[in-house]
Design a protein around this motif. Structure first.
Motif, PDB file in Angstrom:
ATOM      1  N   PRO A   1       0.627   7.144 -45.515  1.00 49.86           N
ATOM      2  CA  PRO A   1       1.438   6.872 -44.319  1.00 49.86           C
ATOM      3  C   PRO A   1       0.842   7.453 -43.041  1.00 49.86           C
ATOM      4  O   PRO A   1       1.060   6.911 -41.954  1.00 49.86           O
ATOM      5  N   ALA A   2       0.098   8.549 -43.152  1.00 51.59           N
ATOM      6  CA  ALA A   2      -0.521   9.130 -41.957  1.00 51.59           C
ATOM      7  C   ALA A   2      -1.551   8.202 -41.344  1.00 51.59           C
ATOM      8  O   ALA A   2      -1.890   8.347 -40.161  1.00 51.59           O
ATOM      9  N   GLN A   3      -2.059   7.230 -42.107  1.00 54.24           N
ATOM     10  CA  GLN A   3      -3.071   6.300 -41.602  1.00 54.24           C
ATOM     11  C   GLN A   3      -2.494   4.965 -41.172  1.00 54.24           C
ATOM     12  O   GLN A   3      -3.253   4.057 -40.813  1.00 54.24           O
ATOM     13  N   TYR A   4      -1.172   4.809 -41.194  1.00 52.59           N
ATOM     14  CA  TYR A   4      -0.574   3.553 -40.759  1.00 52.59           C
ATOM     15  C   TYR A   4      -0.957   3.257 -39.311  1.00 52.59           C
ATOM     16  O   TYR A   4      -0.976   4.155 -38.462  1.00 52.59           O
ATOM     17  N   THR A   5      -1.242   1.998 -39.029  1.00 51.67           N
ATOM     18  CA  THR A   5      -1.556   1.606 -37.659  1.00 51.67           C
ATOM     19  C   THR A   5      -0.303   1.388 -36.823  1.00 51.67           C
ATOM     20  O   THR A   5      -0.394   1.316 -35.597  1.00 51.67           O
ATOM     21  N   THR A   6       0.847   1.266 -37.467  1.00 44.96           N
ATOM     22  CA  THR A   6       2.137   1.172 -36.788  1.00 44.96           C
ATOM     23  C   THR A   6       3.123   2.056 -37.537  1.00 44.96           C
ATOM     24  O   THR A   6       3.229   1.970 -38.763  1.00 44.96           O
ATOM     25  N   GLN A   7       3.832   2.892 -36.793  1.00 45.21           N
ATOM     26  CA  GLN A   7       4.768   3.832 -37.395  1.00 45.21           C
ATOM     27  C   GLN A   7       6.178   3.565 -36.898  1.00 45.21           C
ATOM     28  O   GLN A   7       6.391   3.040 -35.797  1.00 45.21           O
ATOM     29  N   THR A   8       7.144   3.917 -37.734  1.00 43.88           N
ATOM     30  CA  THR A   8       8.547   3.905 -37.348  1.00 43.88           C
ATOM     31  C   THR A   8       9.137   5.285 -37.624  1.00 43.88           C
ATOM     32  O   THR A   8       8.482   6.152 -38.218  1.00 43.88           O
TER      33      THR A   8
END
Length: 725
Positions: free
Chosen positions: A407-414
């Motif tokens: 999750p730390a590498q997601y290009t979009t976060q919520t």
């Protein structure tokens, strides 16, 4: 219409110059090539050697880039010129981010979405503060990155390049060195200051050289001709832990962001710690110049804001936590069994095969660390722990680190995905003592482990970790430092490196200018001859987005029926392909079926365009499925076949409570099953259930047939991780 390649005489003249400066051999070799009799004359070149070509580049091509200047310190004015160069680049005119935005994934505006830097909390708050003093002000976030590096394999020649980009550029521009969204700001001095005999004074002088930056407002013009009052603000510094310590001005072993006590770094998880108070730090430094403890002539480096240091995937996670975890697991389980599991894993798309185990590499790159993480959990499931200890804690610790990494590498976060980081971190700290109990590790004083506490807060304030990854600096090193050093005479290196970079940038800019002039000439010709064909050629329709993409031509044009069963394993292909046969009639009626063709066209690869499971508009992702039988290369060596696994529309059971992976078994159907390509979702990777001891008769080629039970590898890539969780 004029010469679009000017100041070069012709297209050939320009293309040869472009090749010489971007792809060609050294200057001496190019001069010797043109010195061959009649080469320059027959090609009708406007230059006859490298010196004449350099003269054209230096004096006839515009100075679209800045001239490098050698100074003892970096002056603020030079930084502002770099800002103007990036902000006024015509390639970025239509994509500049100029105002803060808030995005939500639900109608009630409770689930906030973060992607580019202008969607962050910091930009929103900073814009409001600037508007109070200067209505209409525009935020220009400056992002600085630096990384000391070796220029030579042998010897001590090193460089300290500093790169700069703007938060106004979308991150897909900054992440691609080919877009040139990051520019070289300077080379920091690598002097050891031997004339300063006191080591503490030497360290302070070197630190003060690094901190010579200024900030102020400035009028700035973009490509649309509008002049705005921009405020360049040094916002984020990208660097590894030693350089973050240097930037903030704290001691090694301390946290650059928060005032956690030295002996508590890495011991526990607390994401609510307040950041360092910069005003109190500055007041404390000022007090040292007063009273009986003051020293005459003593100087201290001015620390920058502690918010500058940003989490880094490369050095903090892959080269930090993951590197420790790999060593701990190999010591806990033993290298022999882990090596056997690596040797038996089935291959798949973009998955590296570690046939010699995880410990057989002399030096591990970030890409290899990333590939190890894809298979790490599958290597230890079912393995016993020495002394009869329970393996559950080891599995959960590994799962927790991977649950933080992906999750730390997601290009979009919520807001929801950011909460996953906090949950994974708590699970790790709750189970990490297993390494102490096994005698593998003795303490948790790891600054890189403590830095994980600040990921969620930093992402909310500034930007995704993919925009501040040190891997991009490593890519920039190739052109900005290593290649530039290679073309020098290894004596007076810095002026030669700077001159080479300026000429190279001029060639790249002139290439874009030539393309623009050619496009303008084509458009003008189409307008003068207004035919439907010309208009259609200048206004192409957009390419429709497809889920599946096949190659234009088949891999094999003629495969006989018998070869389908022998080479591809399609035993009942003809019967299964007939619409009137049921599964019970297939084998019985195989001999009576007659087809009007003897061969089949076969594709060995199919490509899938993947949609984001969270529903966000992201850059296109690809997944490839290979279906290739055994074959022989030109040397006569046997190459094993490759048949990838893929996701189909079937129902999963419940994931395991310990490791969270889904269990998969072979189909109970005795016959082959033909599935239309349109029903396939994407490629997937299966992890065999090895048990306590892997069967030594299994190989990477037969394990899919021999092993009865598998786990769906949720850590194959970030897309699969989102899909599985």
């Amino acid at each position: 219409m004029g010469n679009p390649y000017a100041p070069f005489a012709s297209r050939l003249d320009w293309q040869l110059a472009q090749w010489a400066k971007l792809r060609g051999t050294g200057s001496t070799a190019f001069t010797e090539l043109l010195a061959i009799e009649e080469v320059a004359e027959r090609l009708a070149l406007s230059y006859k050697n490298t010196c004449e070509l350099n003269h054209i580049i230096d004096h006839k091509l515009p100075n679209v880039w800045l001239h490098f200047k050698r100074k003892e310190i970096i002056l603020g004015g030079q930084v502002y010129e770099c800002v103007e160069s990036l902000f006024g680049d015509p390639d970025f005119a239509s994509i500049l981010l100029q105002v803060p935005e808030r995005h939500y994934s639900d109608a009630d505006c409770t689930m906030r979405v973060y992607f580019d830097m202008n969607t962050r909390k910091w930009w929103w708050v900073t814009q409001k503060e600037l508007e109070k003093r200067n209505p209409g002000a525009m935020v220009i976030p400056i992002i600085i990155s630096s990384d000391k590096m070796q220029l030579t394999v042998f010897g001590n020649k090193s460089a300290y390049p500093v790169y700069m980009t703007l938060g106004n550029l979308p991150k897909e521009v900054c992440c691609k060195p080919s877009r040139r969204g990051q520019i070289l700001l300077a080379y920091l001095p690598m002097t050891h200051l031997k004339q300063i005999t006191i080591k503490s004074a030497c360290r302070r002088v070197l630190a003060n050289l690094f901190h010579a930056f200024r900030e102020s407002g400035m009028p700035i013009a973009s490509w649309d001709g509008l002049v705005r009052h921009g405020h360049p603000i040094l916002t984020v510094y990208v660097g590894d832990y030693p350089e973050q310590v240097l930037v903030v001005g704290c001691k090694t072993g301390e946290c650059p962001k928060c005032p956690v006590p030295h002996d508590e770094v890495g011991k526990s998880c607390n994401t609510e710690r307040p950041l360092r108070n910069l005003s109190r730090v500055l007041d404390a430094l000022d007090s040292l110049d007063e009273g009986p403890r003051a020293r005459s002539g003593r100087t201290y480096p001015t620390p920058t804001s502690t918010m500058l240091s940003h989490p880094d995937i490369l050095y903090q996670l892959y080269q930090g936590i993951i590197k420790h975890l790999l060593a701990w697991l190999q010591e806990a389980y033993g290298e022999e069994e882990i090596h056997a599991h690596c040797h038996h894993l089935p291959p798949n798309h973009h998955l590296q095969q570690f046939t010699k185990g995880l410990s057989g590499l002399s030096s591990v790159t970030s890409k290899e660390h990333q590939d190890m993480c894809r298979i790490l959990l599958g290597l230890i499931i079912g393995l016993p722990v020495p002394n009869g200890a329970s393996p559950i804690c080891l599995v959960q610790v590994t799962h927790a680190i991977l649950d933080f990494l992906y999750p730390a590498q997601y290009t979009t976060q919520t807001s929801r995905t950011l909460s996953l980081l906090d949950n994974a971190l708590k699970v790790f700290h709750a189970n990490k003592e297993i390494f102490v109990d096994l005698g593998i590790w003795t303490h948790w004083h790891l600054p890189k482990l403590h830095s994980l506490d600040h990921y969620q807060h930093s992402i909310e304030l500034f930007d995704m970790t993919d925009n501040y990854d040190m891997q991009y600096s490593e890519c920039l090193h190739i052109d900005m430092a290593k290649e530039a050093y290679r073309v020098t005479n290894k004596k007076d290196t810095w002026p030669q490196m700077m001159q080479w970079l300026e000429r190279r940038e001029k060639i790249l800019q002139h290439e874009q200018f030539v393309q623009w002039r050619l496009a303008s000439m084509t458009l003008a010709a189409a307008i003068q001859v207004p035919s439907h064909a010309a208009l259609a050629a200048t206004d192409p329709a957009g390419k429709p987005r497809r889920h599946i993409e096949m190659t234009t031509h088949t891999t094999v044009k003629a495969v006989k029926h018998g070869a389908l069963a022998e080479c591809y394993g399609a035993t009942y292909f003809l019967q299964l392909n007939h619409p009137h046969f049921t599964s019970a009639q297939q084998e019985r009626t195989a001999a009576s079926v007659y087809f009007h063709f003897n061969t089949i066209l076969v594709f060995h690869k199919v490509k899938f365009w993947l949609e984001d499971p969270h529903g966000f508009m992201l850059p296109e992702l690809q997944s490839v499925i290979h279906c290739r039988p055994m074959q022989h290369n030109k040397q006569g060596d046997c190459l094993p076949g490759r048949f990838d696994t893929t996701l189909w529309f079937t129902t999963f059971g419940e994931p395991s409570a310990n490791h969270g992976l889904y269990k998969i078994k072979h189909s109970v159907c005795d016959h082959d099953c033909i599935c239309p390509v349109e029903q396939l979702e994407c490629s997937c990777h299966l992890l065999p259930e090895f048990g306590c001891v892997a069967c030594r008769e299994w190989t990477a080629d037969n394990v899919l047939n021999e092993c009865p039970v598998f786990f769906l590898n949720a850590f194959w890539d970030c897309h699969m991780y989102k899909f599985a969780y």
